[in-house]
Enzyme design. Structure first.
Site, PDB file in Angstrom:
ATOM      1  N   GLU A  86     -36.183   9.820  21.098  1.00 32.96           N
ATOM      2  CA  GLU A  86     -36.977   8.599  21.266  1.00 32.96           C
ATOM      3  C   GLU A  86     -38.198   8.785  22.162  1.00 32.96           C
ATOM      4  O   GLU A  86     -39.286   8.323  21.846  1.00 32.96           O
ATOM      5  CB  GLU A  86     -36.103   7.457  21.820  1.00 32.96           C
ATOM      6  CG  GLU A  86     -35.141   6.851  20.805  1.00 32.96           C
ATOM      7  CD  GLU A  86     -33.804   7.557  20.742  1.00 32.96           C
ATOM      8  OE1 GLU A  86     -33.596   8.516  21.528  1.00 32.96           O
ATOM      9  OE2 GLU A  86     -32.948   7.162  19.931  1.00 32.96           O
TER      10      GLU A  86
ATOM     11  N   HIS B 223     -25.129  -1.490  23.389  1.00 33.52           N
ATOM     12  CA  HIS B 223     -25.790  -1.771  22.117  1.00 33.52           C
ATOM     13  C   HIS B 223     -26.055  -3.253  21.899  1.00 33.52           C
ATOM     14  O   HIS B 223     -26.294  -3.680  20.777  1.00 33.52           O
ATOM     15  CB  HIS B 223     -24.935  -1.250  20.953  1.00 33.52           C
ATOM     16  CG  HIS B 223     -25.042   0.225  20.746  1.00 33.52           C
ATOM     17  ND1 HIS B 223     -24.530   1.126  21.636  1.00 33.52           N
ATOM     18  CD2 HIS B 223     -25.610   0.959  19.762  1.00 33.52           C
ATOM     19  CE1 HIS B 223     -24.763   2.352  21.205  1.00 33.52           C
ATOM     20  NE2 HIS B 223     -25.422   2.280  20.070  1.00 33.52           N
TER      21      HIS B 223
END
Lengths: 378, 327
Positions: free
Chosen positions: B60, B129
């Site tokens: 990322e 998450h």
């Protein structure tokens, strides 16, 4: 294919790899060894002079001495309290910026860290615009908003100095990605210090660059200290050029005190990037003669170690080569030095006479498309 | 007008902008061959090929920074995070590179990039998450932060974000991809950034809600109407820059306000809106500003606990009744 290229590239750098490692035993220096080292380096450099125009060689010298004198002046005005913030000097590393950038085309991209005054000057930015930025003046290359660590010049494709260690490495990779996407043959030179090699950004970037075949040349300026921490205390595998093999990327180890060795190695990497969109990692061994920044007295290094590297001063080495090969005499080199000193003095005068940014500048350049309040009437 | 899901609306926006501008490309994990982890990018690889629609390694920080670098020299990347939870790894490039580049370069390098993906509460995926982190990004001058709540807003705002010359954080709500609504067919349909939308007009209490809280606020408003309370529901849609004028105007009309969000209450957007109301409309208030926020804990896995964290219709109704002094 890439593996073969890596092997060939490593072979090309073998000469430097087998040369004496000047970093060993920093405290035990005997004069004879020192001189032998220096003379061997000079002979290697002289062997590289052939085929280069006198004009080119003189220009390399001029750029190196310009960076040296500029940085000496920056230190002086910093100490006098005329410039503030952090100020990371490039003294000792001049052969890296000058050698690498001399192998580029004007439209190629350059991106680097916060130790970037040298790269900015070698890319063609004027001492005036760089010095004025150090002074935080409106006439500086970043309008006084960036300072020492954030010099930019879009007209020269100088993508700036960046302040987070390793942060510029993905950015440079992106510029190279864009060149390939747009189908141009521009290459990107991405500079960073050896301490950045421990950051994830380095490894993530090299992986993408080799995976996608991006024309990026990663230049690790290994000055052997990340601030006050020596390479030995910070890196398990210290042979940085070898890290390219983790990505099957071509790499070379280069003597960063020899401007011509730097230029040649960069030219090989540039050719690979321009013709075949292939990246390269260059580990260029160098040394900073000053502290990490102006506030760092550098107590973690011995006097002997610094003196040893000063014997290998890239400017002294190059001027000796030029004189001994009768490319330039003492008089010419002194004239160049005098011209450069004048140029630097002029940059100080320009910076001091320039205005500070207007208070309104505080609020500009935050958004390219500021939200128009009238849009709210829709 | 076609009735489509938020997922389809986002897909249309990306498809139309890829077709419109060669400089636009899409990159991220699983966006191409896998058709997107949440299928937002379905079919785009087939239509535009691997040059324009690019699968990345799980890296990322690397691909976010690569996108910013590409934006510096003329491209207009759309960078997808599978979820905004993973953008946390890329925050150095978003915050230190994308947000500040124009300023620290003295106006030379703007960064036309969109970072997009789902965020906010998901269903039973526990703490790492399932979280709303928009206030982090909204903190930084230089970034724009967009959070759509309907298919039309999703499409119109995403197209504007892609055409914008600044870095835009575009947070889609993970639970809302399947929500349906009418979307104009016009390929040039866009919605300007920075403009709030009055999702329901009312006279008694203002509810400011964004993203997942918009449909919840609207349901609460329906029920409150039955109880004789008329609620105005304002969706800022863009939280930086925030269209505070529209909120202030509404508060001046209703004199009572409830701020609903799913994120943590501490240092959140509601705290910011609340302060702005104090500064600009305190004399118009007939009751203290009331916040309804996600409970201040990491998200738990167990369904019954998770349901307690995310604000629901009943909590919004209770807050409205409180500011209206009905209980």
């Amino acid at each position: 294919m890439s593996k073969q290229t890596a092997e060939q590239a490593t072979a090309a750098g073998a000469e430097e790899q087998s040369s004496p490692d000047v970093a060993t035993q920093p405290d035990k220096v005997d004069l004879a060894t020192l001189q032998r080292d220096r003379d061997a380096a000079k002979e290697r450099q002289k062997s590289r002079l052939g085929g280069l125009e006198t004009e080119t060689l003189i220009e390399l010298y001029r750029q190196m001495i310009l960076i040296r004198r500029f940085e000496e002046k920056a230190a002086e005005v910093y100490s006098a309290g005329k410039i503030g913030g952090f100020c990371h000097l490039y003294i000792g590393q001049e052969a890296v910026a000058v050698g690498t950038l001399s192998a580029l085309r004007k439209d190629d991209y350059v991106i680097t860290s916060y130790r970037e005054h040298g790269h900015a000057l070698a890319k063609g930015m004027t001492p005036e615009s760089v010095m004025a930025e150090l002074y935080g003046k409106a006439t500086g290359c970043s309008k006084g908003k960036g300072g020492s660590m954030h010099m930019f010049d879009k007209s020269l494709n100088f993508l700036g100095g960046h302040g987070i260690v390793g942060g510029q490495i993905p950015l440079g990779t992106g510029a190279a990605f864009a060149s390939k996407y747009q189908g141009t043959d521009q290459v990107t030179l991405c500079f960073f210090g050896e301490a950045a090699v421990n950051q994830g950004a380095f490894h993530e970037s090299l992986n993408m660059a080799q995976l996608w075949k991006l024309p990026c040349i990663y230049i690790c300026e290994n000055n052997q200290y990340g601030m006050g921490t020596s390479l030995e205390r910070a890196m398990s595998l210290r042979d940085i050029s070898k890290k390219a093999s983790a990505y099957e990327m071509a790499s070379e180890f280069v003597d960063g005190m020899d401007v011509l060795a730097v230029r040649e190695a960069t030219a090989r990497a540039v050719e690979r990037a321009r013709k075949d969109y292939l990246p390269t990692l260059l580990e260029i061994r160098t040394y900073r003669f000053m502290g990490h920044s102006m506030s760092d007295p550098g107590n973690y290094r011995t006097r002997a170690e610094i003196e040893k590297y000063q014997e290998r001063d890239p400017i002294k080495l190059f001027s000796a080569s030029l004189r001994e090969e009768k490319i330039a005499d003492e008089k010419l080199l002194k004239e160049i030095d005098a011209e450069v000193r004048k140029q630097v003095e002029e940059s100080v005068r320009f910076a001091e006479e320039s205005p500070y940014p207007a208070p309104e500048e505080l609020y500009t350049d935050i958004y390219a498309n500021p939200i128009d309040p009238s849009a709210r009437k829709l | 007008m076609a009735t489509i899901t938020i997922r389809e609306a986002l897909n249309q926006a990306i498809r139309e902008e890829l077709a419109r501008d060669e400089r636009v490309f899409l990159m991220g994990e699983e966006v191409a061959a896998y058709n997107g982890a949440y299928k937002v990018t379905k079919g785009l690889l087939d239509e535009f090929g691997p040059k324009r629609v690019i699968d990345t390694p799980i890296t990322e920080l690397g691909f976010a920074g690569l996108g910013v670098g590409a934006a510096m020299v003329g491209l207009r990347p759309i960078v997808e995070f599978i979820t905004f939870n993973f953008s946390i790894l890329a925050t150095d490039q978003i915050v230190n590179s994308a947000a500040k580049m124009l300023y620290m370069s003295g106006g030379q390098y703007n960064i036309p990039i969109v970072f997009r993906g789902p965020g906010g509460s998901a269903y039973q995926v526990s703490s790492q998450h399932s979280q709303a982190i928009e206030s982090w990004f909204a903190y930084f001058p230089g970034l724009k932060v967009v959070m759509p709540s309907t298919p039309a807003d999703a499409k119109g705002l995403l197209k504007s974000a892609i055409r914008d010359d600044d870095p835009v954080i575009f947070i889609e709500q993970e639970r809302m991809y399947g929500n349906k609504g009418e979307v104009p067919d016009d390929p040039d349909f866009t919605i300007p950034l920075g403009v709030a939308d009055i999702k329901r007009e009312g006279t008694d209490v203002t509810i400011v809600a964004r993203s997942l809280m918009v449909p919840i606020a609207l349901k609460a408003a329906d029920k409150l109407q039955e109880q004789g309370v008329s609620c105005e529901v304002i969706d800022p849609r863009t939280i930086r820059p925030l269209d505070i004028d529209t909120i202030i105007e509404s508060v001046k009309k209703t004199n009572r306000v409830v701020l609903a969000e799913e994120s943590h209450p501490v240092c959140g957007i509601n705290a910011e809106i609340s302060a702005a109301i104090m500064e600009r409309a305190m004399d118009f208030l007939d009751a203290p500003v009331k916040r309804v926020s996600g409970i201040d804990v990491p998200m738990p896995y167990a369904k019954n606990l998770e349901d307690l964290v995310v604000p629901d219709v009943d909590r919004v109704i209770a807050a409205v009744r409180e500011v209206a002094y009905l209980d």
